[in-house]
Design a protein around this motif. Structure first.
Motif, PDB file in Angstrom:
ATOM      1  N   PRO A  46      58.470  28.920  27.997  1.00 29.01           N
ATOM      2  CA  PRO A  46      57.021  28.755  27.314  1.00 29.01           C
ATOM      3  C   PRO A  46      56.827  27.775  26.300  1.00 29.01           C
ATOM      4  CG  PRO A  46      58.445  30.696  26.927  1.00 29.01           C
ATOM      5  CD  PRO A  46      59.036  30.147  28.010  1.00 29.01           C
ATOM      6  N   ALA A 105      55.463  24.659  27.780  1.00 26.78           N
ATOM      7  CA  ALA A 105      54.292  24.720  28.318  1.00 26.78           C
ATOM      8  C   ALA A 105      53.463  24.422  27.346  1.00 26.78           C
ATOM      9  CB  ALA A 105      53.963  26.322  28.820  1.00 26.78           C
ATOM     10  N   ARG A 132      48.100  30.138  28.935  1.00 26.85           N
ATOM     11  CA  ARG A 132      48.723  29.251  30.043  1.00 26.85           C
ATOM     12  C   ARG A 132      50.407  29.427  29.676  1.00 26.85           C
ATOM     13  NH1 ARG A 132      51.306  24.255  30.381  1.00 26.85           N
ATOM     14  NH2 ARG A 132      51.207  23.408  32.386  1.00 26.85           N
ATOM     15  N   SER A 133      50.491  29.326  28.509  1.00 27.90           N
ATOM     16  CA  SER A 133      52.347  29.316  28.104  1.00 27.90           C
ATOM     17  C   SER A 133      52.892  30.652  28.869  1.00 27.90           C
ATOM     18  CB  SER A 133      52.409  29.144  26.817  1.00 27.90           C
ATOM     19  OG  SER A 133      53.680  29.481  26.472  1.00 27.90           O
ATOM     20  N   VAL A 168      52.976  30.760  32.634  1.00 26.51           N
ATOM     21  CA  VAL A 168      54.272  29.891  33.105  1.00 26.51           C
ATOM     22  C   VAL A 168      55.517  30.886  32.915  1.00 26.51           C
ATOM     23  CG1 VAL A 168      55.719  28.211  32.638  1.00 26.51           C
ATOM     24  CG2 VAL A 168      53.215  27.779  32.587  1.00 26.51           C
TER      25      VAL A 168
END
Length: 463
Positions: A48, A51, A85-86, A89
């Motif tokens: 993460p 990301a 988003r992190s 992922v």
């Protein structure tokens, strides 16, 4: 009582990789995990953070689009979306590990595991119920967490560790990062790129202090250029969290000063997760917060093993994976070679990136070698110029007598993907002359390895 050939305690990049290799070798295998498959690395660490850093990289490109002849109007960031988003992922990667567990017919036991005598593990689930499991071999891979300093107690809000730094609900206007190892500088770079005013405090004379001093100096220059305030030879003596902000008292060579911020990130190292897992009851030896093991990761108690961050080796995901694979292959009776801890690559994913393997110049000199040293700056690289990423250099260190590749140190764009050449070359005992005569593709960033080697042997063309 369920019986296995191998039980692995912990499912991080050490634990889950160990379990998969064990299953491949025909062992009936189980993994015990108290939280999420993939451990800290997949859920709160390596993946993460990368990301987050990718979002920072894209944002920087947008802010400097004019440098590439492009026009972007009103580029801005959505901090919540970047964090989400992190997390997405990380969740995807954890599901990938779940798939691998099923594919390899590995039983996943949810709960907190505690070692028992007789090669048993007691597992307490979330409801407090306990159940015992037995195995011929039990491998501890419980990893580590953020270390707390007495002067810097973490409250999870104003004084935080890496886990909270990865999922803040609100972007801080000002942040103090304490410690400039990989975790500290990666978060310092991310938050600075997002627009937070960042101050980094490092106890030692240089940022990223374990790196070659030339790399440290170049990195520090880059951070200052990016607008990050750098305080070296400094320490946080205390923090006051009673007000709306946090006030950190920082001691430097010039005296003490108080710095105010919204958040202080403590990135001063890790603490192993070895408490309350039964080590003392079994008499398993520990030293300096690490489980004592031999070269095959056996503890002093037969049938019990340990790998990864809980052992004395470097606390890196790829080290944990390699150790676990070796451990189970040795259990299987395969002919294996002990891990060479002198050839472990280290990578830092800030901007510029840092990658290194082997000895620093200082270490090589102290070891008594006569050296051939070459440096090639990316400012002289055609690919780097075309990419607009001319920061940094590659530095190679060879033994002058035999040409042994003693060390390689890189700083610049994408170098974490380039260091493997040096790792493989050193593993195969290649010489400087062989590296120099191995034709590298042009134009690439990686040809700088050959160019730096040419510089070491006074054959450099492009400088």
């Amino acid at each position: 009582m369920s019986k296995y050939d191998i039980i692995v305690l912990g499912s991080g990049p050490g634990g889950y990789v160990t379990a998969i290799r064990a299953s491949q070798l025909g062992f009936k295998t189980a993994v015990i995990e108290k939280e999420s498959l993939g451990g800290v690395c997949l859920n709160w660490g390596c993946i993460p953070t990368k990301a987050l850093l990718k979002s920072a990289e894209v944002f920087n490109y947008l802010k400097h689009a004019e440098d590439y002849g492009l026009t972007v109007k009103e580029a801005d960031k959505d901090f919540d979306a970047v964090v989400n988003r992190s997390r997405g992922v990380a969740e995807g990667m954890s599901k990938g590990v779940q798939f691998l567990m099923k594919k390899n017919k590995i039983d996943v036991i949810k709960g907190f595991g505690k070692l028992k005598s007789g090669k048993k593990v007691e597992v307490k689930d979330k409801d407090g119920k306990t159940k015992e499991y037995q195995a011929d071999h039990i491998i501890v891979a419980t990893g580590a967490r953020s270390r707390e300093l007495p002067s810097l107690p973490q409250d999870g809000e104003k004084v935080i560790g890496y886990r909270e730094a990865m999922s803040l609900k609100k972007q801080p206007k000002k942040m103090i990062v304490v410690g400039s190892g990989a975790i500290g500088v990666e978060f310092a770079h991310f938050y600075n790129a997002m627009g937070t005013e960042v101050t980094i405090v490092e106890y030692l004379p240089n940022l990223v202090p374990l790196e070659d001093v030339d790399v440290s100096k170049e990195f520090q220059k880059s951070f200052k250029k990016a607008g990050i305030k750098v305080m070296t030879n400094a320490s946080v003596e205390s923090v006051d969290t009673s007000g709306k902000t946090v006030k950190a008292k920082v001691k430097t060579k010039k005296g003490e000063e108080t710095i105010e911020a919204d958040v202080v990130l403590s990135a001063v190292g890790i603490k192993t997760n070895i408490e309350n897992i039964g080590l003392e009851d079994l008499g398993i030896k520990t030293e300096k917060d690490k489980i004592t093991v031999n070269e095959w990761y056996q503890t002093n108690v037969p049938g019990y093993y340990a790998i990864g961050d809980v052992t004395p080796g470097a606390a890196l995901a790829h080290v944990a994976s390699a150790e676990g694979i070796l451990c189970v292959e040795k259990i299987k009776g395969m002919k294996v070679e002990a891990l060479d801890y002198g050839n472990i690559p280290g990578c830092t994913y800030a901007s510029p990136e840092i990658a290194s393997v082997g000895m620093t110049e200082k270490e090589a000199k102290e070891a008594g070698y006569e050296l051939k040293i070459g440096k090639f700056p990316f400012s002289a690289s055609g690919k780097a110029s075309a990419s607009g990423q001319k920061e940094g250099f590659i530095k190679v260190i060879y033994d002058a007598k035999y040409g042994e590749w003693l060390g390689c140190h890189m700083i610049g764009a994408g170098v974490t993907d380039m260091i493997a050449e040096a790792v493989l070359g050193r593993k195969l005992e290649t010489t400087g002359h062989e590296v120099l005569k191995a034709v590298h593709p042009h134009p690439t960033m990686s040809e700088a390895v050959m160019e730096a080697t040419a510089a070491a042997y006074d054959e450099v063309i492009h400088l």
